[in-house]
Design a protein around this motif. Structure first.
Motif, PDB file in Angstrom:
ATOM      1  N   SER A  28     -11.179   8.463 -34.451  1.00  0.00           N
ATOM      2  CA  SER A  28     -10.737   9.665 -33.653  1.00  0.00           C
ATOM      3  C   SER A  28     -11.320   9.587 -32.222  1.00  0.00           C
ATOM      4  CB  SER A  28     -11.044  10.783 -34.310  1.00  0.00           C
ATOM      5  OG  SER A  28     -12.499  10.999 -34.571  1.00  0.00           O
ATOM      6  N   LEU A  29     -10.725  10.219 -31.298  1.00  0.00           N
ATOM      7  CA  LEU A  29     -11.244  10.230 -29.845  1.00  0.00           C
ATOM      8  C   LEU A  29     -11.664  11.616 -29.672  1.00  0.00           C
ATOM      9  CD1 LEU A  29      -8.483   8.231 -28.171  1.00  0.00           C
ATOM     10  CD2 LEU A  29     -10.803   7.450 -28.353  1.00  0.00           C
ATOM     11  N   GLU A  30     -12.655  11.853 -28.774  1.00  0.00           N
ATOM     12  CA  GLU A  30     -13.226  12.832 -28.274  1.00  0.00           C
ATOM     13  C   GLU A  30     -12.179  13.438 -27.053  1.00  0.00           C
ATOM     14  OE1 GLU A  30     -17.219  15.109 -26.654  1.00  0.00           O
ATOM     15  OE2 GLU A  30     -17.269  13.229 -27.863  1.00  0.00           O
ATOM     16  N   ALA A  31     -11.888  14.696 -27.040  1.00  0.00           N
ATOM     17  CA  ALA A  31     -11.116  15.382 -26.141  1.00  0.00           C
ATOM     18  C   ALA A  31     -12.019  15.788 -24.821  1.00  0.00           C
ATOM     19  CB  ALA A  31     -10.790  16.842 -26.610  1.00  0.00           C
ATOM     20  N   SER A  36      -7.306  18.133 -23.625  1.00  0.00           N
ATOM     21  CA  SER A  36      -7.240  17.674 -25.246  1.00  0.00           C
ATOM     22  C   SER A  36      -6.547  16.182 -25.254  1.00  0.00           C
ATOM     23  CB  SER A  36      -5.989  18.526 -25.729  1.00  0.00           C
ATOM     24  OG  SER A  36      -4.994  18.454 -24.936  1.00  0.00           O
ATOM     25  N   VAL A  37      -6.840  15.599 -26.742  1.00  0.00           N
ATOM     26  CA  VAL A  37      -6.337  14.343 -26.910  1.00  0.00           C
ATOM     27  C   VAL A  37      -5.459  14.557 -27.958  1.00  0.00           C
ATOM     28  CG1 VAL A  37      -8.295  13.794 -28.137  1.00  0.00           C
ATOM     29  CG2 VAL A  37      -7.119  11.939 -27.085  1.00  0.00           C
ATOM     30  N   SER A  38      -4.461  13.610 -27.918  1.00  0.00           N
ATOM     31  CA  SER A  38      -3.348  13.676 -29.129  1.00  0.00           C
ATOM     32  C   SER A  38      -3.256  12.144 -29.524  1.00  0.00           C
ATOM     33  CB  SER A  38      -2.281  14.280 -28.765  1.00  0.00           C
ATOM     34  OG  SER A  38      -1.122  14.030 -29.658  1.00  0.00           O
ATOM     35  N   ALA A  39      -3.414  12.139 -30.960  1.00  0.00           N
ATOM     36  CA  ALA A  39      -3.128  10.751 -31.624  1.00  0.00           C
ATOM     37  C   ALA A  39      -2.796  11.031 -33.034  1.00  0.00           C
ATOM     38  CB  ALA A  39      -4.085   9.886 -31.399  1.00  0.00           C
ATOM     39  N   ALA A  40      -1.557  10.912 -33.203  1.00  0.00           N
ATOM     40  CA  ALA A  40      -1.062  11.121 -34.446  1.00  0.00           C
ATOM     41  C   ALA A  40      -1.389  10.061 -35.600  1.00  0.00           C
ATOM     42  CB  ALA A  40       0.518  10.933 -34.599  1.00  0.00           C
ATOM     43  N   VAL A  41      -1.495   8.824 -35.231  1.00  0.00           N
ATOM     44  CA  VAL A  41      -2.238   7.976 -35.984  1.00  0.00           C
ATOM     45  C   VAL A  41      -3.392   7.100 -35.163  1.00  0.00           C
ATOM     46  CG1 VAL A  41      -1.636   5.738 -36.989  1.00  0.00           C
ATOM     47  CG2 VAL A  41      -0.099   7.373 -36.959  1.00  0.00           C
ATOM     48  N   THR A  42      -4.433   6.503 -35.760  1.00  0.00           N
ATOM     49  CA  THR A  42      -5.397   6.163 -34.972  1.00  0.00           C
ATOM     50  C   THR A  42      -5.718   4.641 -35.338  1.00  0.00           C
ATOM     51  OG1 THR A  42      -7.019   6.574 -36.492  1.00  0.00           O
ATOM     52  CG2 THR A  42      -6.655   8.127 -34.749  1.00  0.00           C
ATOM     53  N   THR A  43      -4.768   4.025 -35.736  1.00  0.00           N
ATOM     54  CA  THR A  43      -4.617   2.432 -36.406  1.00  0.00           C
ATOM     55  C   THR A  43      -4.268   1.678 -35.134  1.00  0.00           C
ATOM     56  OG1 THR A  43      -2.745   2.921 -37.419  1.00  0.00           O
ATOM     57  CG2 THR A  43      -4.644   2.934 -38.791  1.00  0.00           C
ATOM     58  N   PHE A  44      -4.290   0.363 -35.342  1.00  0.00           N
ATOM     59  CA  PHE A  44      -4.018  -0.809 -34.523  1.00  0.00           C
ATOM     60  C   PHE A  44      -2.427  -0.553 -34.007  1.00  0.00           C
ATOM     61  CE2 PHE A  44      -1.451  -5.042 -34.224  1.00  0.00           C
ATOM     62  CZ  PHE A  44      -2.077  -5.349 -33.058  1.00  0.00           C
ATOM     63  N   GLY A  45      -2.158  -0.490 -32.856  1.00  0.00           N
ATOM     64  CA  GLY A  45      -0.943  -0.408 -32.068  1.00  0.00           C
ATOM     65  C   GLY A  45      -0.616   0.932 -31.798  1.00  0.00           C
ATOM     66  N   SER A  46      -1.318   2.042 -32.118  1.00  0.00           N
ATOM     67  CA  SER A  46      -1.044   3.414 -32.091  1.00  0.00           C
ATOM     68  C   SER A  46      -1.489   3.636 -30.710  1.00  0.00           C
ATOM     69  CB  SER A  46      -1.665   4.154 -33.040  1.00  0.00           C
ATOM     70  OG  SER A  46      -3.022   4.129 -32.975  1.00  0.00           O
ATOM     71  N   ASP A  47      -0.989   4.912 -30.008  1.00  0.00           N
ATOM     72  CA  ASP A  47      -1.502   5.201 -28.871  1.00  0.00           C
ATOM     73  C   ASP A  47      -1.946   6.593 -28.739  1.00  0.00           C
ATOM     74  OD1 ASP A  47      -0.379   2.973 -27.190  1.00  0.00           O
ATOM     75  OD2 ASP A  47       1.526   3.736 -27.174  1.00  0.00           O
ATOM     76  N   ALA A  48      -2.689   6.958 -27.926  1.00  0.00           N
ATOM     77  CA  ALA A  48      -3.525   8.396 -27.840  1.00  0.00           C
ATOM     78  C   ALA A  48      -3.189   8.846 -26.179  1.00  0.00           C
ATOM     79  CB  ALA A  48      -4.803   8.393 -28.151  1.00  0.00           C
ATOM     80  N   SER A  49      -2.824  10.149 -26.428  1.00  0.00           N
ATOM     81  CA  SER A  49      -2.576  10.680 -24.970  1.00  0.00           C
ATOM     82  C   SER A  49      -3.436  11.997 -24.548  1.00  0.00           C
ATOM     83  CB  SER A  49      -0.927  11.170 -24.993  1.00  0.00           C
ATOM     84  OG  SER A  49      -0.020  10.457 -25.417  1.00  0.00           O
ATOM     85  N   TYR A  50      -3.839  11.885 -23.442  1.00  0.00           N
ATOM     86  CA  TYR A  50      -4.617  12.840 -22.951  1.00  0.00           C
ATOM     87  C   TYR A  50      -3.965  13.899 -22.083  1.00  0.00           C
ATOM     88  CZ  TYR A  50      -8.525   9.985 -24.277  1.00  0.00           C
ATOM     89  OH  TYR A  50      -9.357   9.278 -25.160  1.00  0.00           O
ATOM     90  N   SER A  51      -4.316  15.193 -22.156  1.00  0.00           N
ATOM     91  CA  SER A  51      -3.896  16.252 -21.077  1.00  0.00           C
ATOM     92  C   SER A  51      -5.153  17.113 -20.750  1.00  0.00           C
ATOM     93  CB  SER A  51      -2.741  16.847 -21.491  1.00  0.00           C
ATOM     94  OG  SER A  51      -3.057  17.457 -22.802  1.00  0.00           O
ATOM     95  N   CYS A  52      -4.909  17.913 -19.748  1.00  0.00           N
ATOM     96  CA  CYS A  52      -5.851  18.820 -19.196  1.00  0.00           C
ATOM     97  C   CYS A  52      -5.430  20.273 -19.504  1.00  0.00           C
ATOM     98  CB  CYS A  52      -6.216  18.462 -17.763  1.00  0.00           C
ATOM     99  SG  CYS A  52      -7.294  16.900 -17.536  1.00  0.00           S
ATOM    100  N   ASP A  53      -6.079  21.112 -19.627  1.00  0.00           N
ATOM    101  CA  ASP A  53      -5.964  22.520 -19.369  1.00  0.00           C
ATOM    102  C   ASP A  53      -5.221  23.001 -18.212  1.00  0.00           C
ATOM    103  OD1 ASP A  53      -6.964  22.540 -21.781  1.00  0.00           O
ATOM    104  OD2 ASP A  53      -8.791  23.742 -21.429  1.00  0.00           O
ATOM    105  N   GLU A  54      -4.480  24.048 -18.123  1.00  0.00           N
ATOM    106  CA  GLU A  54      -4.051  24.607 -16.692  1.00  0.00           C
ATOM    107  C   GLU A  54      -5.085  24.662 -15.871  1.00  0.00           C
ATOM    108  OE1 GLU A  54      -0.679  27.722 -16.370  1.00  0.00           O
ATOM    109  OE2 GLU A  54      -2.690  28.737 -16.397  1.00  0.00           O
ATOM    110  N   GLY A  55      -4.967  24.287 -14.675  1.00  0.00           N
ATOM    111  CA  GLY A  55      -5.930  24.520 -13.473  1.00  0.00           C
ATOM    112  C   GLY A  55      -6.693  23.249 -13.228  1.00  0.00           C
ATOM    113  N   TYR A  56      -6.528  22.242 -14.006  1.00  0.00           N
ATOM    114  CA  TYR A  56      -7.339  20.940 -14.299  1.00  0.00           C
ATOM    115  C   TYR A  56      -6.496  19.808 -13.999  1.00  0.00           C
ATOM    116  CZ  TYR A  56     -11.195  24.055 -15.572  1.00  0.00           C
ATOM    117  OH  TYR A  56     -12.257  24.959 -15.585  1.00  0.00           O
ATOM    118  N   ASP A  57      -7.243  18.865 -13.208  1.00  0.00           N
ATOM    119  CA  ASP A  57      -6.178  17.596 -13.242  1.00  0.00           C
ATOM    120  C   ASP A  57      -6.991  16.534 -13.797  1.00  0.00           C
ATOM    121  OD1 ASP A  57      -4.756  18.678 -11.209  1.00  0.00           O
ATOM    122  OD2 ASP A  57      -6.269  18.668  -9.646  1.00  0.00           O
TER     123      ASP A  57
END
Length: 168
Positions: A28-31, A36-57
């Motif tokens: 797992s990855l730390e947000a 936040s961080v979103s990763a449905a699966v954490t195995t080889f070949g998978s991707d994790a996506s990061y996003s920020c709360d409103e008002g943050y870049d």
């Protein structure tokens, strides 16, 4: 084939003795703070996506991939508070703001002899824009309003930002 003339190995992205292979897990990855961080699966070949709360870049890459060695590529991004930038003071007035970041409020005021026309304050929005346009400071006609301090035996003349008294 004779004994010892061959060997088994797991494919890239897998671990094991070659007979039994399991897909590598990057874990797992730390947000990021304020994000936040979103990763449905954490195995080889998978991707994790990061996003920020409103008002943050987001500062850094928005995605990371789980590599064949079982580790995430790149480095974790961070979330930085949005900044609306500095404000211009109205002519014959001033603007006061402790900060120009998301949620901050700035206040406008006018010099003596002028009054504010427009919003007296503005707030930094999530999209890095200010909630209101810069107001203007318009001359107050003290003579017309009767707020001058001229003697009853003097004539009042409006001036830019004030007035003058002339003896009759």
């Amino acid at each position: 084939d004779t004994v010892g003339s061959f060997s088994c190995a797991c494919d890239e992205g897998y671990t094991g003795d070659g007979v039994d292979c399991a897909i590598r897990d990057c874990g797992s990855l730390e947000a990021p703070s304020n994000g936040s961080v979103s990763a449905a699966v954490t195995t080889f070949g998978s991707d994790a996506s990061y996003s920020c709360d409103e008002g943050y870049d987001l500062v850094g890459a928005s995605t990371r991939s789980c590599g064949p060695d079982g580790s995430w590529d790149g480095s974790a991004p961070s979330c930085q508070i949005s900044d609306c930038g500095s404000l211009a003071a109205p002519e014959n007035g001033s603007v006061s703001a402790e900060s120009t970041t998301f949620g901050s409020t700035a206040s406008y005021s006018c010099d003596s002899g002028y009054e504010l026309s427009g919003e007296a304050s503005t707030t930094c929005q999530p999209d890095r824009s200010w909630s209101a346009e810069t107001p203007s400071c318009v001359n107050i006609n003290e003579c017309e309003l009767g707020t001058d301090s001229c003697d009853t035996k003097a004539s009042c003349a409006d001036t830019d930002g004030g007035f003058s008294c002339t003896c009759d």
